[in-house]
Design a protein around this motif. Structure first.
Motif, short mmCIF file in Angstrom:
data_model
loop_
_atom_site.label_atom_id
_atom_site.label_comp_id
_atom_site.label_asym_id
_atom_site.label_seq_id
_atom_site.Cartn_x
_atom_site.Cartn_y
_atom_site.Cartn_z
N LEU A 152 0.83 -1.21 0.00
CA LEU A 152 0.00 0.00 0.00
C LEU A 152 0.86 1.26 0.00
N TRP A 153 1.93 1.25 0.77
CA TRP A 153 2.80 2.43 0.83
C TRP A 153 3.56 2.61 -0.47
N PHE A 154 4.12 1.53 -1.00
CA PHE A 154 4.95 1.61 -2.20
C PHE A 154 4.14 2.05 -3.42
N PHE A 155 2.90 1.61 -3.50
CA PHE A 155 2.05 1.93 -4.65
C PHE A 155 1.01 3.00 -4.32
N ARG A 156 1.28 3.80 -3.30
CA ARG A 156 0.29 4.78 -2.83
C ARG A 156 -0.05 5.82 -3.90
N ARG A 157 0.87 6.11 -4.82
CA ARG A 157 0.64 7.13 -5.85
C ARG A 157 0.30 6.52 -7.20
N SER A 158 0.19 5.21 -7.25
CA SER A 158 -0.10 4.53 -8.51
C SER A 158 -1.60 4.47 -8.76
N SER A 159 -1.96 4.31 -10.01
CA SER A 159 -3.36 4.14 -10.37
C SER A 159 -3.88 2.81 -9.81
N PRO A 160 -4.99 2.82 -9.07
CA PRO A 160 -5.50 1.57 -8.49
C PRO A 160 -5.77 0.49 -9.55
N ASN A 161 -6.36 0.89 -10.68
CA ASN A 161 -6.67 -0.11 -11.71
C ASN A 161 -5.41 -0.70 -12.31
N ARG A 162 -4.43 0.15 -12.56
CA ARG A 162 -3.17 -0.33 -13.13
C ARG A 162 -2.44 -1.25 -12.13
N THR A 163 -2.49 -0.87 -10.86
CA THR A 163 -1.85 -1.68 -9.82
C THR A 163 -2.49 -3.07 -9.73
N LYS A 164 -3.80 -3.11 -9.77
CA LYS A 164 -4.50 -4.40 -9.70
C LYS A 164 -4.17 -5.28 -10.89
N ARG A 165 -4.08 -4.67 -12.08
CA ARG A 165 -3.72 -5.47 -13.25
C ARG A 165 -2.33 -6.06 -13.10
N GLY A 166 -1.41 -5.27 -12.58
CA GLY A 166 -0.05 -5.76 -12.37
C GLY A 166 0.02 -6.89 -11.37
N PHE A 167 -0.77 -6.78 -10.30
CA PHE A 167 -0.73 -7.82 -9.28
C PHE A 167 -1.47 -9.08 -9.72
N ARG A 168 -2.39 -8.96 -10.67
CA ARG A 168 -2.99 -10.18 -11.22
C ARG A 168 -1.93 -11.02 -11.91
N ILE A 169 -1.03 -10.36 -12.62
CA ILE A 169 0.08 -11.08 -13.26
C ILE A 169 1.02 -11.65 -12.20
N ALA A 170 1.33 -10.82 -11.18
CA ALA A 170 2.24 -11.26 -10.12
C ALA A 170 1.68 -12.45 -9.35
N GLN A 171 0.35 -12.55 -9.29
CA GLN A 171 -0.24 -13.66 -8.54
C GLN A 171 0.03 -15.02 -9.16
N THR A 172 0.30 -15.07 -10.45
CA THR A 172 0.64 -16.36 -11.05
C THR A 172 1.93 -16.90 -10.43
#
Length: 330
Positions: A156-176
């Protein structure tokens, strides 16, 4: 020793690891499926492959199970004890799977071993039970909860300034990746537990065999767990993925990554911990960063209550099974 008794006991052990696979497959993939990072079929296939791979990393957990919890039982009554222990664990797995309760297959097995040993008059290594089972039963969920909470705070702190939608898309990939790491840890822990039981059966049948783990035991146990994993545990998956908290991709990544870390560390110390306990606590920890009330604590309490009754319930069932089968094995 009666070869038939050995074959039957090993068959029940392999059925236990199959039920362990479909009972605990949700551990690795529930959050990935619920966040749509992976499709259910892809997630199950990945988990099955990684469970198979994890089974071949190390043997310390298997040795703890085979000779660290109870004295090696002897003769036909010894095989009856092992059979009853497995029957108690399988029965508990099926009951909790039916009701969608993510209880621990590991602690069902440990409870079965202790209950059958006590019923059969075999010495229980209580120091081993406390050090290798009871203490990790409390410490590993706490570790999962704390690490999951802290990791999610860091995200949450590291991605505090990132777009929520973009962050979620990135973490969907990371979840694999995080789901694969969790599945590897599940194979590392849970497949080894059945290996330990099969080795114990071989030693009871022929004490000269020793406690080394034959390659065929590793392969068969790993394959049965992978088959069970691919069969899927959809009832439990719904509990972990939806009923505790509505998990989003960053929370799923935090829960899976922290759980995998705990599983790897405990495996180094030959401690057979419950993957179910660890991932459930990690989901609670990562979810609590959103807000405490976001976690459905009523569901969580029911799950934790199931944790506490698993060992004694499986022990009682195993003790009953021993009295039923001792005549057949005697």
């Amino acid at each position: 020793m009666d070869t038939f008794a050995l074959v039957v006991t090993i068959a029940v052990a392999l059925f236990f690891t199959y039920t362990n696979g479909f009972h605990d497959s949700a551990n690795a993939i529930a959050t990935s499926v619920s966040t749509r990072a992976l499709t259910p079929k892809a997630a199950l296939a990945m988990a099955a492959v990684m469970n198979l791979a994890g089974a071949f990393f190390g043997s310390g957990v298997a040795k703890t199970v085979s000779k660290g919890l109870i004295a090696t039982p002897q003769g036909r009554s010894g095989m009856a004890i092992l059979f009853a222990a497995l029957a108690g664990a399988v029965a508990w797995n099926l009951v909790t799977w039916y009701f969608g309760l993510p209880s621990s297959s590991s602690h069902a097995l440990f409870g079965g071993l202790v209950g059958a040993a006590l019923a059969g008059g075999v010495t229980v290594h209580w120091n081993g039970v406390v050090d290798k089972v009871v203490a990790p039963m409390f410490l590993s969920p706490v570790a999962g909860l704390v690490v999951g909470y802290l990791l999610m705070l860091g995200i949450l702190w590291f991605f505090r300034r990132s777009s929520p939608n973009r962050t979620k898309r990135g973490f969907r990939i990371a979840q694999t990746v995080s789901a694969a790491a969790m599945a590897l840890g599940h194979g590392l822990q849970d497949a080894q537990k059945t290996m330990g039981v099969v080795v114990l059966a071989l030693v009871i049948n022929d004490p000269s065999k020793g406690f080394g783990i034959p390659v065929w035991v590793k392969l068969v146990c790993a394959l049965m767990m992978s088959l069970g994993t691919y069969a899927g545990g959809w009832r439990i998956m719904r509990t972990l993925g939806r009923r505790i908290i509505e998990v989003d991709p960053p929370q799923g990544f935090a829960a899976e990554t922290s759980s995998a870390a705990v599983l790897y560390v405990t495996a180094v110390f030959n401690a057979p911990v419950s993957t179910t306990h660890v991932i459930t606590a990690a989901i609670m920890g990562s979810g609590a960063t959103k807000r405490i009330k976001a976690v459905r604590w009523g569901v969580a309490r029911s799950i934790v209550a199931g944790w506490f009754i698993t060992m004694p319930a499986a022990a009682l069932v195993a003790a009953g099974c021993y009295w039923l089968v001792r005549v057949a094995f005697a």
